[in-house]
Design a protein around this motif. Structure first.
Motif, short mmCIF file in Angstrom:
data_model
loop_
_atom_site.label_atom_id
_atom_site.label_comp_id
_atom_site.label_asym_id
_atom_site.label_seq_id
_atom_site.Cartn_x
_atom_site.Cartn_y
_atom_site.Cartn_z
N THR A 9 -92.16 3.38 -3.15
CA THR A 9 -91.76 2.06 -2.72
C THR A 9 -91.48 1.17 -3.91
O THR A 9 -91.99 1.37 -5.01
CB THR A 9 -92.85 1.41 -1.84
N ARG A 35 -89.75 8.02 2.49
CA ARG A 35 -89.11 7.44 1.30
C ARG A 35 -87.64 7.14 1.51
O ARG A 35 -87.10 6.18 0.96
CB ARG A 35 -89.26 8.37 0.11
N HIS A 43 -86.58 3.40 1.51
CA HIS A 43 -87.65 2.52 1.94
C HIS A 43 -87.78 1.34 0.98
O HIS A 43 -87.91 1.50 -0.23
CB HIS A 43 -88.99 3.25 1.98
#
Length: 296
Positions: free
Chosen positions: A2, A271, A288
């Motif tokens: 992230t 992801r 993401h």
């Protein structure tokens, strides 16, 4: 992985970059591309006053679909395969930003403005693409002059799943990484992220962070032994950030969008995800990003 904006640090911002204003695709099949965009949650909101051009939007993302045959001098005519023809950068002062990059060696794009059209400064990007500079994006925007709203359509449709532009992926030639890194670094203030800082499921190449912290530019070289590498240098795809990749993928699959699912290879996970090629070689990437997109 992230995104942690603190990892980027404070970068100098010589052009006053404020994000991406629009992505422009050219194609001779605008309806087909429009259908793909609608499956991704985009809404056609306006038509150009004098050209065969449509504006699609969701949240803070603007995508222009250009099927106009009389393009700028030196620009190839639209083909059936959609091509990313331009990226417009938001800046505080377009004239100053434009002059600065020209002073640093950028090549100007000659303007061909018709009646009731804005003169938007642009330079040459990779291949035949262009990079525009736009400072009218708040109360008064470029679309207020060049486009006519489609009657009855919400001009500010909400971002689905927090969708927003996460970045642009550019294919480059062999041994051209240093040249392109310098181009985006010296002209725009991009800085390369460390190799351990990667996003989504497509992690090759170098990832450059914009000085405004709003988007990324990924540079990907062909494999050294890929003598038959078929792509010229070009803008290959757009990556959209979203708050929940699996949920977004499920909704897009319901709308008819297929995603790459290779066991042991590229596949959807928390992801990111990659669409199967559409209309030839058109692909989109999901990454993401908890920041989310602008709501209506």
């Amino acid at each position: 992985m992230t995104l942690d904006r603190e990892d980027i640090g404070e970068l100098p911002n010589p052009l006053g970059l404020l994000g991406i204003e629009f992505i422009e695709y050219t194609t001779s099949r605008p309806q087909a591309l429009g259908q793909v965009l609608e499956r991704l949650g985009f809404v056609p909101v306006a038509r150009h006053r004098s050209r065969e051009v449509l504006l699609y939007r969701q949240g803070d993302i603007n995508i222009i679909v250009n099927a106009h045959q009389g393009g700028l001098s030196g620009q190839p005519a639209p083909t059936e395969r959609p091509v990313i023809a331009a990226v417009a950068l938001r800046v505080r002062d377009a004239a100053r930003a434009y002059q600065r990059v020209l002073d640093l060696g950028a090549w100007a794009v000659p303007t061909q403005v018709e009646v009731m059209e804005l003169n938007i400064p642009a330079i040459h990007g990779v291949g035949s693409s262009r990079i525009y500079f736009v400072d009218r994006h708040r109360e008064f925007s470029i679309y207020d002059v060049d486009f006519v709203p489609i009657p009855g359509v919400n001009q500010r449709p909400a971002a689905q799943h927090g969708l927003h532009v996460f970045g642009v992926v550019q294919y480059i030639g062999l041994d051209r990484m240093a040249d392109w890194s310098a181009f985006y670094g010296e002209l725009f203030g991009f800085a390369e992220l460390p190799t351990e800082q990667r996003f989504g499921v497509m992690t090759k190449g170098a990832i450059l962070a914009s000085p405004c912290g709003q988007f990324h530019w990924q540079l990907i070289e062909p494999e050294p032994d890929a003598a038959d590498f078929e792509h010229d240098e070009l803008l290959q795809r757009v990556a959209f950030g979203c708050t929940d990749v699996p949920v977004a993928v499920a909704a897009m699959k319901d709308a008819g969008v297929a995603f790459v699912e290779k066991p042991g290879g590229v596949h959807t996970d928390a992801r990111g995800a990659l669409t199967e090629p559409l209309l030839g070689e058109l692909v989109f990437e999901l990454v993401h990003d908890p920041r989310g997109g602008a709501e209506a």
